[in-house]
Motif scaffolding. Structure first.
Motif, mmCIF file in Angstrom:
data_model
loop_
_atom_site.group_PDB
_atom_site.id
_atom_site.type_symbol
_atom_site.label_atom_id
_atom_site.label_comp_id
_atom_site.label_asym_id
_atom_site.label_seq_id
_atom_site.Cartn_x
_atom_site.Cartn_y
_atom_site.Cartn_z
ATOM 1 N N SER A 206 -1.556 9.569 -4.701
ATOM 2 C CA SER A 206 -2.330 9.258 -5.907
ATOM 3 C C SER A 206 -1.428 9.017 -7.112
ATOM 4 O O SER A 206 -1.817 8.364 -8.071
ATOM 5 N N ASP A 207 -0.204 9.588 -7.071
ATOM 6 C CA ASP A 207 0.766 9.352 -8.143
ATOM 7 C C ASP A 207 2.169 9.617 -7.608
ATOM 8 O O ASP A 207 2.348 10.202 -6.524
ATOM 9 N N GLU A 208 3.168 9.208 -8.342
ATOM 10 C CA GLU A 208 4.544 9.325 -7.890
ATOM 11 C C GLU A 208 5.041 10.765 -7.930
ATOM 12 O O GLU A 208 5.939 11.145 -7.168
ATOM 13 N N GLU A 209 4.473 11.583 -8.809
ATOM 14 C CA GLU A 209 4.927 12.966 -8.945
ATOM 15 C C GLU A 209 4.774 13.745 -7.643
ATOM 16 O O GLU A 209 5.666 14.503 -7.240
ATOM 17 N N ILE A 210 3.650 13.531 -6.959
ATOM 18 C CA ILE A 210 3.419 14.250 -5.711
ATOM 19 C C ILE A 210 4.419 13.827 -4.647
ATOM 20 O O ILE A 210 4.855 14.638 -3.815
ATOM 21 N N ALA A 211 4.833 12.549 -4.685
ATOM 22 C CA ALA A 211 5.839 12.068 -3.731
ATOM 23 C C ALA A 211 7.180 12.753 -3.960
ATOM 24 O O ALA A 211 7.866 13.150 -3.006
ATOM 25 N N HIS A 212 7.556 12.932 -5.225
ATOM 26 C CA HIS A 212 8.826 13.592 -5.533
ATOM 27 C C HIS A 212 8.782 15.084 -5.193
ATOM 28 O O HIS A 212 9.803 15.667 -4.787
#
Length: 296
Positions: free
Chosen positions: A257-263
């Motif tokens: 849903s956003d890049e933060e969760i990927a990091h």
């Protein structure tokens, strides 16, 4: 100056097939014209080539109103058509002469393109003896044999195997390198992404999205993560409440849903000493964007 369509419309028996669309091709390259079946793509193509008359708006090529006599174009229609009982060479000669070529010019062009498209052995055969893919290559030859300035390709790769698809792709790249303007309509979104810098998406005759493809994609938030690891990481994906889209040999495509969760996922994997071969946050594909715009 190239090709300009300004506020172009077309009606058929009370139905507006094309509704006030505008587009500009001001430099050589490949322009993507997209839409669902019945969206108005073919009608637009036929108007800009002067095959049918528009009901409103302006269409110009190099500053002049488009007429059949002042646009040197090549057209590969979606509806395939070769004469089944006629020899391929004779068909190509016929179409070349229709475009104003003399016999020697036409013969040279036929031999040149037959070699590039690897259909030399079929020139003396009737079309019905050829496979559908080779018939399509012959029809592609009729579209470009006279060295047109503007080339319109409607589903050019439909029915071609990977080898012949690659041959055709290389020819299109060469056409652009020689200063040609190409309009491509296709349902294979990956092909459009590969070739087209600018696109227009039609839905029910109206423009629903238009512009530079890279800029359009950059305007969307990331929605996927590709991560290639040396072992199964399903437990980590579940821990972060993420959804796997594809998994093959520990190469994952994961919805985010956003890049933060990927990091955060990456940090967790690194902390636990997992070997990561690839980590790439991805923007939506053109296929995703197309479905969003016309899927309803």
């Amino acid at each position: 100056m190239g090709l300009i369509l300004k506020n172009v419309s077309k009606n058929f028996v009370g139905k507006r097939a094309v509704d006030n669309i505008s587009l500009t091709l001001d430099k050589p390259g490949v322009f993507g014209l997209l839409g669902t079946n019945g969206a108005g793509k073919t009608t637009t193509i036929r108007m800009l080539l002067g095959i049918i008359k528009k009901d409103g708006g302006e269409i110009t090529w190099n500053g002049k109103s488009v007429e059949r006599k002042n646009v040197n174009f090549g057209y590969l229609p979606e509806e395939r058509g070769v004469y089944p009982k006629t020899k391929i060479f004779d068909q190509l000669m016929y179409f070349a002469k229709l475009k104003g070529m003399n016999k020697q010019e036409a013969t040279n062009a036929i031999n040149k393109w037959a070699k590039e498209l690897k259909v030399e052995e079929y020139l003396e055969l009737p079309a019905e003896k050829l496979s559908k893919g080779n018939q399509q290559k012959i029809q592609f030859m009729t579209a470009i044999i006279h060295n047109p300035e503007l080339v319109v390709l409607d589903e050019p790769f439909s029915g071609l195997d990977p080898v012949n698809t690659e041959i055709l792709k290389n020819i299109i790249i060469d056409l652009v390198s020689r200063g040609k303007y190409v309009i491509m309509s296709a349902h294979q979104m990956a092909t459009i992404e590969e070739f087209c810098s600018d696109i227009l998406i039609l839905n029910r005759g109206k423009t629903v999205l238009q512009g530079n493809l890279k800029e359009i994609k950059e305007s969307y938030p990331a929605n996927r993560l590709e991560i290639d690891v040396n072992e199964n990481i399903d437990s980590y994906i579940e821990k972060f409440n993420l959804e796997k889209e594809i998994e093959k040999n520990n190469d994952y495509i994961i919805k985010i849903s956003d890049e933060e969760i990927a990091h955060k996922l990456l940090s967790e994997l690194v902390k636990d000493g997992k070997i990561i071969n690839k980590f790439e946050i991805k923007k939506p594909t053109l296929n995703d964007i197309f479905i969003e715009k016309v899927g309803e």
